[in-house]
Design a protein around this motif. Structure first.
Motif, mmCIF file in Angstrom:
data_model
loop_
_atom_site.group_PDB
_atom_site.id
_atom_site.type_symbol
_atom_site.label_atom_id
_atom_site.label_comp_id
_atom_site.label_asym_id
_atom_site.label_seq_id
_atom_site.Cartn_x
_atom_site.Cartn_y
_atom_site.Cartn_z
ATOM 1 N N UNK A 61 0.807 -1.220 0.000
ATOM 2 C CA UNK A 61 0.000 0.000 0.000
ATOM 3 C C UNK A 61 0.841 1.272 0.000
ATOM 4 N N UNK A 62 2.131 1.155 0.348
ATOM 5 C CA UNK A 62 2.965 2.360 0.432
ATOM 6 C C UNK A 62 4.173 2.317 -0.496
ATOM 7 N N UNK A 63 4.367 1.213 -1.205
ATOM 8 C CA UNK A 63 5.523 1.097 -2.099
ATOM 9 C C UNK A 63 5.528 2.210 -3.128
ATOM 10 N N UNK A 64 6.691 2.807 -3.300
ATOM 11 C CA UNK A 64 6.826 3.891 -4.263
ATOM 12 C C UNK A 64 6.458 5.255 -3.713
ATOM 13 N N UNK A 65 5.847 5.290 -2.512
ATOM 14 C CA UNK A 65 5.449 6.568 -1.909
ATOM 15 C C UNK A 65 6.190 6.842 -0.608
ATOM 16 N N UNK A 66 6.495 5.798 0.141
ATOM 17 C CA UNK A 66 7.162 5.945 1.430
ATOM 18 C C UNK A 66 8.592 5.413 1.327
ATOM 19 N N UNK A 67 9.492 6.037 2.081
ATOM 20 C CA UNK A 67 10.873 5.584 2.138
ATOM 21 C C UNK A 67 11.340 5.546 3.589
ATOM 22 N N UNK A 68 11.815 4.382 4.011
ATOM 23 C CA UNK A 68 12.350 4.235 5.354
ATOM 24 C C UNK A 68 13.870 4.347 5.284
ATOM 25 N N UNK A 69 14.450 5.003 6.266
ATOM 26 C CA UNK A 69 15.898 5.170 6.274
ATOM 27 C C UNK A 69 16.384 5.273 7.708
ATOM 28 N N UNK A 70 17.698 5.198 7.874
ATOM 29 C CA UNK A 70 18.273 5.303 9.199
ATOM 30 C C UNK A 70 19.486 6.215 9.163
ATOM 31 N N UNK A 71 19.716 6.882 10.257
ATOM 32 C CA UNK A 71 20.916 7.692 10.432
ATOM 33 C C UNK A 71 21.602 7.161 11.674
ATOM 34 N N UNK A 72 22.549 6.266 11.467
ATOM 35 C CA UNK A 72 23.149 5.538 12.586
ATOM 36 C C UNK A 72 23.821 6.461 13.592
ATOM 37 N N UNK A 74 22.994 9.250 14.621
ATOM 38 C CA UNK A 74 22.013 9.870 15.519
ATOM 39 C C UNK A 74 21.080 8.835 16.136
ATOM 40 N N UNK A 75 21.290 7.556 15.787
ATOM 41 C CA UNK A 75 20.412 6.500 16.269
ATOM 42 C C UNK A 75 18.944 6.841 15.999
ATOM 43 N N UNK A 76 18.704 7.273 14.787
ATOM 44 C CA UNK A 76 17.377 7.747 14.409
ATOM 45 C C UNK A 76 16.928 7.076 13.123
ATOM 46 N N UNK A 77 15.644 6.754 13.070
ATOM 47 C CA UNK A 77 15.039 6.181 11.885
ATOM 48 C C UNK A 77 14.016 7.170 11.339
ATOM 49 N N UNK A 78 13.844 7.170 10.035
ATOM 50 C CA UNK A 78 12.922 8.102 9.404
ATOM 51 C C UNK A 78 11.922 7.364 8.507
ATOM 52 N N UNK A 79 10.792 8.009 8.292
ATOM 53 C CA UNK A 79 9.851 7.549 7.274
ATOM 54 C C UNK A 79 9.442 8.781 6.466
ATOM 55 N N UNK A 80 9.952 8.860 5.251
ATOM 56 C CA UNK A 80 9.564 9.934 4.350
ATOM 57 C C UNK A 80 8.309 9.487 3.618
ATOM 58 N N UNK A 81 7.247 10.242 3.780
ATOM 59 C CA UNK A 81 5.967 9.881 3.180
ATOM 60 C C UNK A 81 5.591 10.933 2.146
ATOM 61 N N UNK A 82 5.350 10.490 0.930
ATOM 62 C CA UNK A 82 4.984 11.388 -0.159
ATOM 63 C C UNK A 82 3.671 10.920 -0.778
#
Length: 121
Positions: A61-72, A74-82
């Motif tokens: 349902x989110x493929x191609x629109x959402x991107x998960x990433x990590x910044x080690x 900062x020990x932080x994970x992100x979810x970019x939602x478009x």
């Protein structure tokens, strides 16, 4: 003790974008995930990232629109939602499982408090 703190939720019009963040403490290796739950609906896994090698998984349902990433660093994970749609409206939770590997799946044993995402038409 692992602690997960989400931020970045809010209200946006359809077609818009948001970026969610999950700051993790006490967690260094395993899998991290975004899970959402809309009112009256079951919890749905949205995206997973395995911290050791960056392997990712997305719900159809989110493929191609959402991107998960990590910044080690900062020990932080992100979810970019478009290209957000009203059906993306839900409480979004950050979740994690220590020492998880890709072949074993990602069943979380730690959860954040959640951040609300609301998409209007």
């Amino acid at each position: 003790q692992v602690q997960l703190v989400e931020s970045g939720g809010g209200s946006v019009q359809a077609g818009g974008s948001l970026r969610l963040s999950c700051a993790a403490s006490g967690f260094t290796r395993g899998c991290m995930a975004w899970v959402r739950q809309a009112p009256g609906k079951e919890r749905e896994g949205v995206a997973i990232i395995y911290t050791a090698d960056g392997t990712t998984w997305y719900a159809d349902s989110v493929k191609g629109r959402f991107t998960i990433s990590q910044e080690s660093a900062k020990n932080t994970m992100y979810l970019q939602m478009s290209s957000l749609q009203p059906e993306d409206t839900a409480m979004y939770y950050c979740a994690a499982r220590r020492f998880a590997i890709v072949s074993g799946g990602c069943v979380p044993d730690y959860w954040g408090q959640g951040t609300q995402v609301t998409v209007s038409t």
